[in-house]
Enzyme design. Structure first.
Site, PDB file in Angstrom:
ATOM      1  N   LYS A   8       0.845  -1.192   0.000  1.00  0.00           N
ATOM      2  CA  LYS A   8       0.000   0.000   0.000  1.00  0.00           C
ATOM      3  C   LYS A   8       0.876   1.237   0.000  1.00  0.00           C
ATOM      4  O   LYS A   8       2.042   1.188   0.405  1.00  0.00           O
ATOM      5  CB  LYS A   8      -0.949  -0.006   1.207  1.00  0.00           C
ATOM      6  CG  LYS A   8      -0.281   0.192   2.542  1.00  0.00           C
ATOM      7  CD  LYS A   8      -1.300   0.248   3.678  1.00  0.00           C
ATOM      8  CE  LYS A   8      -1.733   1.667   3.964  1.00  0.00           C
ATOM      9  NZ  LYS A   8      -2.346   1.850   5.285  1.00  0.00           N
ATOM     10  N   SER A 188       5.827   6.587  -1.841  1.00  0.00           N
ATOM     11  CA  SER A 188       7.051   6.147  -2.526  1.00  0.00           C
ATOM     12  C   SER A 188       8.110   5.622  -1.571  1.00  0.00           C
ATOM     13  O   SER A 188       9.310   5.674  -1.867  1.00  0.00           O
ATOM     14  CB  SER A 188       7.650   7.278  -3.390  1.00  0.00           C
ATOM     15  OG  SER A 188       6.685   7.749  -4.303  1.00  0.00           O
ATOM     16  N   ARG A 189       7.671   5.118  -0.418  1.00  0.00           N
ATOM     17  CA  ARG A 189       8.593   4.549   0.577  1.00  0.00           C
ATOM     18  C   ARG A 189       9.595   5.561   1.126  1.00  0.00           C
ATOM     19  O   ARG A 189      10.594   5.192   1.717  1.00  0.00           O
ATOM     20  CB  ARG A 189       9.349   3.333  -0.002  1.00  0.00           C
ATOM     21  CG  ARG A 189       8.430   2.201  -0.466  1.00  0.00           C
ATOM     22  CD  ARG A 189       7.662   1.614   0.719  1.00  0.00           C
ATOM     23  NE  ARG A 189       6.832   0.464   0.360  1.00  0.00           N
ATOM     24  CZ  ARG A 189       5.512   0.522   0.180  1.00  0.00           C
ATOM     25  NH1 ARG A 189       4.853   1.670   0.295  1.00  0.00           N
ATOM     26  NH2 ARG A 189       4.831  -0.570  -0.090  1.00  0.00           N
ATOM     27  N   LEU A 190       9.294   6.864   0.947  1.00  0.00           N
ATOM     28  CA  LEU A 190      10.159   7.909   1.519  1.00  0.00           C
ATOM     29  C   LEU A 190       9.615   8.299   2.896  1.00  0.00           C
ATOM     30  O   LEU A 190       9.219   9.440   3.147  1.00  0.00           O
ATOM     31  CB  LEU A 190      10.236   9.124   0.582  1.00  0.00           C
ATOM     32  CG  LEU A 190      10.969   8.866  -0.731  1.00  0.00           C
ATOM     33  CD1 LEU A 190      11.038  10.142  -1.572  1.00  0.00           C
ATOM     34  CD2 LEU A 190      12.382   8.350  -0.474  1.00  0.00           C
TER      35      LEU A 190
END
Ligand SMILES: Cc1cc2nc3c(=O)[nH]c(=O)nc-3n(C[C@H](O)[C@H](O)[C@H](O)COP(=O)(O)O)c2cc1C
Length: 211
Positions: A8, A188-190
């Site tokens: 997600k 964005s996994r940041l």
């Protein structure tokens, strides 16, 4: 759908230096309050990780029962597996995951037993069934059957009635934190990761970590 396809995007919130309130224990209390207000299931549930004499870790869920400027409090059986491991090595790690808020908090530090006065005060605030259960169960020890466990409860009820005293092996632990990390999921996994590390002079050094 395979496990590899389960993913997600996190877009609920962000965590910046300007969002923080004072020290990390106050910041933790704010996040816990927000998890309670969001009516999450068991927002006070946390993982407690300990290590045995050979350095092998184990973890289990317990309920946090207090926070103050000293640290984080939970109650259990001192003779349990976790109790024995903490007696040998007092370093432990706590972990909260508030899924719906896309938040994780990691807490590391040294653990000590609460005083008999604090233990008595909390023990006597518990429902009678929980107090008798604490007397009836030798937590983490094997038992032959469910029936044998229920017989131990009945025996505790027969012996102690409606006013059981706190058994010496039951009480609280206080974890005095040395490191606390706040994680907020981001697109964005940041993700945002802000960590506080306690310094020798008692102040908290703050860093942002890469996700
Ligand atoms: C939601 C939840 C809450 C729990 N709360 C506690 C607790 O507050 N204290 C406790 O001793 N065990 C609690 N347990 C049980 C522990 O996970 C564990 O089974 C027990 O403490 C024995 O662990 P040990 O053998 O590693 O010492 C809870 C379990 C769950 C799933």
């Amino acid at each position: 759908m395979t496990l590899a396809d389960l993913r997600k995007e996190y877009r609920h919130a962000s965590l910046n230096d300007a969002d923080l309130i004072g020290d990390p224990i106050s910041q933790f209390s704010r996040w816990l309050d927000e998890a309670i207000k969001a009516e999450l299931a068991e927002p006070n549930a946390m993982s407690v990780a300990t290590v045995d004499a050979d350095g092998r870790p184990s973890s289990r869920i317990v309920l946090i029962k207090g926070t103050d400027q000293r640290g984080f409090i939970w109650y259990t059986n001192y003779a349990s597996r976790k109790g024995q491991e903490l007696a040998h090595n007092p370093h432990a790690a706590l972990l909260f995951h508030w899924t719906e808020l896309e938040r994780q908090v990691r807490i590391e530090g040294r653990v000590e037993q609460l005083s008999a006065e604090e233990n008595d005060q909390y023990f006597h605030s518990r429902p009678l069934g929980s107090r008798l259960g604490a007397l009836a169960s030798q937590q983490s020890q094997p038992i032959d059957s469910r029936a044998a466990l229920e017989a131990q409860f009945d025996e505790a009820e027969r012996l102690h009635g409606t006013a059981p005293a706190r058994p010496a092996h039951w009480g609280g632990y206080l974890l005095r934190p040395q490191r606390i990390e706040f994680w907020q999921g981001r697109p964005s996994r940041l993700h945002d990761r802000l960590v506080f590390i306690l310094q020798a002079d008692g102040h908290w050094q703050q860093q942002r970590l890469q996700p």
